[in-house]
Design a protein around this motif. Structure first.
Motif, PDB file in Angstrom:
ATOM      1  N   LEU A 125       0.798  -1.219   0.000  1.00 26.32           N
ATOM      2  CA  LEU A 125       0.000   0.000   0.000  1.00 26.32           C
ATOM      3  C   LEU A 125       0.834   1.273   0.000  1.00 26.32           C
ATOM      4  CD1 LEU A 125      -2.948   1.035   0.173  1.00 26.32           C
ATOM      5  CD2 LEU A 125      -2.709   1.015   2.665  1.00 26.32           C
ATOM      6  N   PHE A 126       2.043   1.217   0.575  1.00 27.86           N
ATOM      7  CA  PHE A 126       2.801   2.435   0.812  1.00 27.86           C
ATOM      8  C   PHE A 126       3.904   2.643  -0.230  1.00 27.86           C
ATOM      9  CE2 PHE A 126       1.205   0.935   4.934  1.00 27.86           C
ATOM     10  CZ  PHE A 126       0.348   1.997   5.218  1.00 27.86           C
ATOM     11  N   ASP A 127       4.007   3.902  -0.693  1.00 25.52           N
ATOM     12  CA  ASP A 127       5.001   4.253  -1.708  1.00 25.52           C
ATOM     13  C   ASP A 127       6.331   4.667  -1.098  1.00 25.52           C
ATOM     14  OD1 ASP A 127       3.324   4.370  -4.377  1.00 25.52           O
ATOM     15  OD2 ASP A 127       2.099   5.290  -2.822  1.00 25.52           O
ATOM     16  N   GLY A 128       6.348   4.970   0.180  1.00 25.08           N
ATOM     17  CA  GLY A 128       7.581   5.357   0.857  1.00 25.08           C
ATOM     18  C   GLY A 128       7.438   5.116   2.345  1.00 25.08           C
ATOM     19  N   ILE A 129       8.581   4.879   2.991  1.00 22.98           N
ATOM     20  CA  ILE A 129       8.615   4.575   4.421  1.00 22.98           C
ATOM     21  C   ILE A 129       9.691   5.443   5.073  1.00 22.98           C
ATOM     22  CG2 ILE A 129       9.143   2.805   6.163  1.00 22.98           C
ATOM     23  CD1 ILE A 129       6.565   2.182   4.709  1.00 22.98           C
ATOM     24  N   ALA A 130       9.380   5.970   6.257  1.00 22.20           N
ATOM     25  CA  ALA A 130      10.394   6.644   7.067  1.00 22.20           C
ATOM     26  C   ALA A 130      10.414   6.002   8.449  1.00 22.20           C
ATOM     27  CB  ALA A 130      10.113   8.143   7.183  1.00 22.20           C
ATOM     28  N   SER A 131      11.590   5.530   8.839  1.00 28.05           N
ATOM     29  CA  SER A 131      11.792   4.934  10.158  1.00 28.05           C
ATOM     30  C   SER A 131      12.766   5.825  10.914  1.00 28.05           C
ATOM     31  CB  SER A 131      12.341   3.504  10.019  1.00 28.05           C
ATOM     32  OG  SER A 131      12.623   2.943  11.277  1.00 28.05           O
ATOM     33  N   ILE A 132      12.230   6.618  11.825  1.00 29.30           N
ATOM     34  CA  ILE A 132      13.045   7.578  12.562  1.00 29.30           C
ATOM     35  C   ILE A 132      13.314   7.018  13.957  1.00 29.30           C
ATOM     36  CG2 ILE A 132      13.117   9.907  13.520  1.00 29.30           C
ATOM     37  CD1 ILE A 132      10.875   9.365  10.606  1.00 29.30           C
ATOM     38  N   SER A 133      14.594   6.884  14.301  1.00 25.54           N
ATOM     39  CA  SER A 133      14.974   6.244  15.558  1.00 25.54           C
ATOM     40  C   SER A 133      14.231   4.927  15.738  1.00 25.54           C
ATOM     41  CB  SER A 133      14.706   7.170  16.749  1.00 25.54           C
ATOM     42  OG  SER A 133      15.572   8.283  16.720  1.00 25.54           O
ATOM     43  N   GLY A 134      14.107   4.187  14.636  1.00 24.56           N
ATOM     44  CA  GLY A 134      13.371   2.935  14.655  1.00 24.56           C
ATOM     45  C   GLY A 134      14.024   1.889  15.555  1.00 24.56           C
TER      46      GLY A 134
END
Length: 222
Positions: A125-134
């Motif tokens: 479903l998602f075109d981009g992912i951001a993992s901040i301090s994941g």
């Protein structure tokens, strides 16, 4: 703008331009939304904030013992929650707020950053992912990334950490920098447009600003 579905509260922040084609989904508190949007460097997107999630139970990919003495064990309910997110919460939000998504992005901080990466293996479903301090220190997660295939390659992946996170963490959490770097290298090797940024400070420093920075990078078309 706010709707409620069971335990979940969904807030929507529309841009002044009424642009509704780029939609960012974020697990965070509604009160931080304005700071996130400001830090993104653009208002040309829709921000949908989801609250009411049980992070320890619903955002953890599989069971894991607790990492703090006064904490609780991770229940591993990410698969169940992802079904709720994709089949109920997102459709409800897009209908209620009359969104017309051409691009969808999933952004998360800490454990929700881990969940955002995990989601790529179970939904396209998602075109981009951001993992901040994941929470990419999570035991077994790097092995999972090595041995599984994402549903589809996203347009962009953004990762960031505070430069003091590994030093200030404890136990297995001290592996967060090494594991994040390894995961980033894996996605870059796979040909995905992936970036890894370091910010000053520990895990809890400048959280809305870090999230906004990640969103800005995802939305930058240059």
């Amino acid at each position: 703008m706010l709707i409620t579905l069971g335990n979940y509260r969904i807030s929507c922040f529309l841009p002044p331009t009424r642009e509704r084609g780029r939609v960012v989904y974020l697990h965070m508190t509604e009160g931080s939304a304005e700071a996130v949007i400001k830090a993104a460097g653009t208002q040309d997107f829709v921000l949908v904030v989801i609250e009411g999630v049980d992070w320890i139970r619903e955002l953890s990919p599989w069971k894991h013992e607790k990492v703090f003495a006064k904490g609780e064990d991770f229940a591993g309910g990410a698969d169940e929650y992802l079904t709720v997110l994709t089949n109920q919460l997102i459709p409800a939000a897009e209908e209620a707020f009359q969104l017309l998504p051409e691009k969808r992005y999933l952004v998360g901080y800490s454990l929700s950053g881990l969940f955002a990466v995990y989601a790529m293996y179970h939904t396209s479903l998602f075109d981009g992912i951001a993992s901040i301090s994941g929470s990419l220190w999570y035991d077994g997660f790097y092995r999972y990334v090595e041995t599984h295939t994402v549903r589809r390659n996203p347009d962009k992946l953004y990762f960031s950490l505070g430069d003091k996170e590994a030093a200030s963490a404890r136990g297995i959490m001290q592996t967060v920098f090494v594991r994040t770097a390894q995961i980033v290298e894996k996605y870059q090797h796979d040909g995905i447009n992936t970036v890894f940024c370091l910010n000053k400070g520990g895990h809890f420093a400048h959280v809305p600003e870090r999230i906004g920075k990640g969103i800005g990078w995802l939305l930058n078309e240059t």
